[in-house]
Design an enzyme around this catalytic site. Sequence first.
Site, PDB file in Angstrom:
ATOM      1  CB  CYS A  71       1.795   7.491   3.750  1.00  0.00           C
ATOM      2  SG  CYS A  71       1.921   6.244   5.022  1.00  0.00           S
ATOM      3  CG  LEU A 106       6.773   5.444  23.944  1.00  0.00           C
ATOM      4  CD1 LEU A 106       8.112   4.744  23.803  1.00  0.00           C
ATOM      5  CD2 LEU A 106       6.949   6.701  24.789  1.00  0.00           C
ATOM      6  CG  HIS A 107       1.991   2.879  20.089  1.00  0.00           C
ATOM      7  ND1 HIS A 107       1.742   4.086  19.499  1.00  0.00           N
ATOM      8  CD2 HIS A 107       2.380   2.039  19.088  1.00  0.00           C
ATOM      9  CE1 HIS A 107       1.960   3.989  18.187  1.00  0.00           C
ATOM     10  NE2 HIS A 107       2.349   2.773  17.921  1.00  0.00           N
ATOM     11  CD  GLU A 151      -2.755  -0.935   2.574  1.00  0.00           C
ATOM     12  OE1 GLU A 151      -3.513  -1.874   2.810  1.00  0.00           O
ATOM     13  OE2 GLU A 151      -2.657   0.071   3.303  1.00  0.00           O
ATOM     14  CD  GLU A 163      10.374  -0.414  12.552  1.00  0.00           C
ATOM     15  OE1 GLU A 163       9.244   0.052  12.818  1.00  0.00           O
ATOM     16  OE2 GLU A 163      11.417   0.267  12.618  1.00  0.00           O
ATOM     17  CB  CYS A 204       5.070  -5.350   9.541  1.00  0.00           C
ATOM     18  SG  CYS A 204       6.166  -4.672  10.806  1.00  0.00           S
ATOM     19  CB  CYS A 234      -0.669  -2.825  13.274  1.00  0.00           C
ATOM     20  SG  CYS A 234      -0.070  -2.437  11.619  1.00  0.00           S
ATOM     21  CB  CYS A 280      -1.053   1.418   8.113  1.00  0.00           C
ATOM     22  SG  CYS A 280       0.200   0.201   8.295  1.00  0.00           S
ATOM     23  CB  CYS A 313       1.780  -3.748  16.519  1.00  0.00           C
ATOM     24  SG  CYS A 313       3.453  -3.090  16.519  1.00  0.00           S
TER      25      CYS A 313
HETATM   26  N1  SAH Z   1       6.318   0.304  11.531  1.00  0.00           N
HETATM   27  C1  SAH Z   1       6.400   1.688  11.733  1.00  0.00           C
HETATM   28  C2  SAH Z   1       5.783   2.516  10.638  1.00  0.00           C
HETATM   29  C3  SAH Z   1       4.459   2.072  10.080  1.00  0.00           C
HETATM   30  S1  SAH Z   1       3.051   2.220  11.110  1.00  0.00           S
HETATM   31  C4  SAH Z   1       5.811   2.071  13.084  1.00  0.00           C
HETATM   32  O1  SAH Z   1       5.178   1.243  13.709  1.00  0.00           O
HETATM   33  O2  SAH Z   1       6.044   3.198  13.495  1.00  0.00           O
HETATM   34  C5  SAH Z   1       2.806   3.966  11.269  1.00  0.00           C
HETATM   35  C6  SAH Z   1       2.015   4.370  12.493  1.00  0.00           C
HETATM   36  O3  SAH Z   1       0.633   3.964  12.370  1.00  0.00           O
HETATM   37  C7  SAH Z   1       2.522   3.734  13.776  1.00  0.00           C
HETATM   38  O4  SAH Z   1       2.582   4.696  14.798  1.00  0.00           O
HETATM   39  C8  SAH Z   1       1.473   2.689  14.068  1.00  0.00           C
HETATM   40  O5  SAH Z   1       1.425   2.330  15.408  1.00  0.00           O
HETATM   41  C9  SAH Z   1       0.230   3.367  13.583  1.00  0.00           C
HETATM   42  N2  SAH Z   1      -0.908   2.466  13.332  1.00  0.00           N
HETATM   43  C10 SAH Z   1      -0.892   1.200  12.865  1.00  0.00           C
HETATM   44  N3  SAH Z   1      -2.142   0.730  12.752  1.00  0.00           N
HETATM   45  C11 SAH Z   1      -2.969   1.728  13.138  1.00  0.00           C
HETATM   46  C12 SAH Z   1      -4.391   1.868  13.235  1.00  0.00           C
HETATM   47  N4  SAH Z   1      -5.199   0.894  12.895  1.00  0.00           N
HETATM   48  N5  SAH Z   1      -4.899   3.049  13.682  1.00  0.00           N
HETATM   49  C13 SAH Z   1      -4.080   4.069  14.004  1.00  0.00           C
HETATM   50  N6  SAH Z   1      -2.731   3.994  13.931  1.00  0.00           N
HETATM   51  C14 SAH Z   1      -2.182   2.847  13.505  1.00  0.00           C
HETATM   52 FE1  SF4 Z   2       4.747  -3.208  11.906  1.00  0.00          FE
HETATM   53 FE2  SF4 Z   2       4.420  -0.632  12.523  1.00  0.00          FE
HETATM   54 FE3  SF4 Z   2       2.278  -2.240  12.089  1.00  0.00          FE
HETATM   55 FE4  SF4 Z   2       3.752  -2.559  14.286  1.00  0.00          FE
HETATM   56  S1  SF4 Z   2       2.541  -0.753  13.735  1.00  0.00           S
HETATM   57  S2  SF4 Z   2       3.047  -4.199  12.936  1.00  0.00           S
HETATM   58  S3  SF4 Z   2       5.781  -2.094  13.534  1.00  0.00           S
HETATM   59  S4  SF4 Z   2       3.802  -1.652  10.605  1.00  0.00           S
END
Ligand code: SAH
Ligand code: SF4
Length: 367
Positions: free
Chosen positions: A120, A234-235, A107, A181, A127, A134, A352, A131
Amino acid sequence: MTEEIVPQPITIETRRPRPLLGYSGDELRQIMAARGHNSFRGTQLAKWLYAKGATSFDQMTDIPRPLRNELAADAYIIGRSTVAVAQHSRDGTAKLLLELQDGQRVETVGLPYEGWLSCCVSSQVGCPVRCGFCATGRSGYTRNLTPGEIVDQVLTVHQVMQQRRGGEQRVDHVVFMGMGEPLLNYDNVLKAVHLLNKEVGIGMRNITISTVGYVPAIKKLAEEKLQVTLAISLHATNDTLRHRLIPTMTQWSVQDIVDAAREYANATSRRVTFEYCLLRDQNDSIVHAQELARLLRGVMAHVNLIPYNAVDGLGFLPPLADHVKAFRSILEQAGFEVTQRAQRGADIDAACGQLRRRQDQSTLTKT
Ligand code: SAH
Ligand code: SF4
């Protein structure tokens, strides 16, 4: 006596395609010189690839036809993706599912703002970090993207946006916030950053690398002393919570990550962004906001709050609006600059990894 003729199987030698996209201008000049051509041909190739976004040799009209044929005969290809699915939101956001040369899909998103255009990009197919909240993480991991495949996304978004909106506005910001990532694909991402800067013309300060907090690579990136913006997802404000949300990254504590961010800020004099995805009843309380303010005290930081974008079947919910407001005001009272990611593309698969996940699921149910 006649000898029996045994038919031999015909073997056609197929060479692996060699994408030109991904080589810098210097490398293209070297390739041309090594093939006995004027190195200036490399400069022309770079212009076609990166400034003009050529998708075929036929477009390269100022490069002699015999040279174009020679390159094609030697398995060189341009290396562009094709758009498999395009979703356009009412707010102008374009979400594309791109098909790569080997059939893998990633994407990429185009985000028009007042006076500027952001792209983006994805850095991996899927990945490996996984997480829990995600969509990309839940869909598994296939491979790293090459530098050319990363740059292709920017060129494609630029072309799609121009077709749709007209005008001469180019992509001028790139954020590594798509699938994957980036710091687990360090070398290719870094090469893509240099290509985007030098060949495509995107300012280093307009490139943001978002990482889940892979500490060794943050430290390595700090040593490169680039002017790219680092965003750290960080989350969580304590290790128990963080390791529950991101179970594959338990080697580093929240404090290790904040320390690495401080190192990056000191080495580059660039403010670090902390991304904090607000998940209802998981990390969005007043106590969490207070803990976050304490944790980031003294770091040259900016906080980007991301209200969770719900993904079907993952079991996480978006935060309530008044929780977001309270969380934000605690950080602001503590002196932090806070931004809140506006939800873009609410009417399309905005989160994403969601578009590909949905496409994969519909393919699975169809077959
Ligand atoms: N892997 C990297 C970059 C891609 S994700 C990372 O984790 O930073 C980019 C951002 O989108 C991250 O902060 C991730 O936690 C957040 N993200 C992923 N899925 C999401 C969702 N469903 N809603 C909101 N933010 C999300
Ligand atoms: Fe990968 Fe970023 Fe999604 Fe976590 S939030 S699974 S590091 S893309």
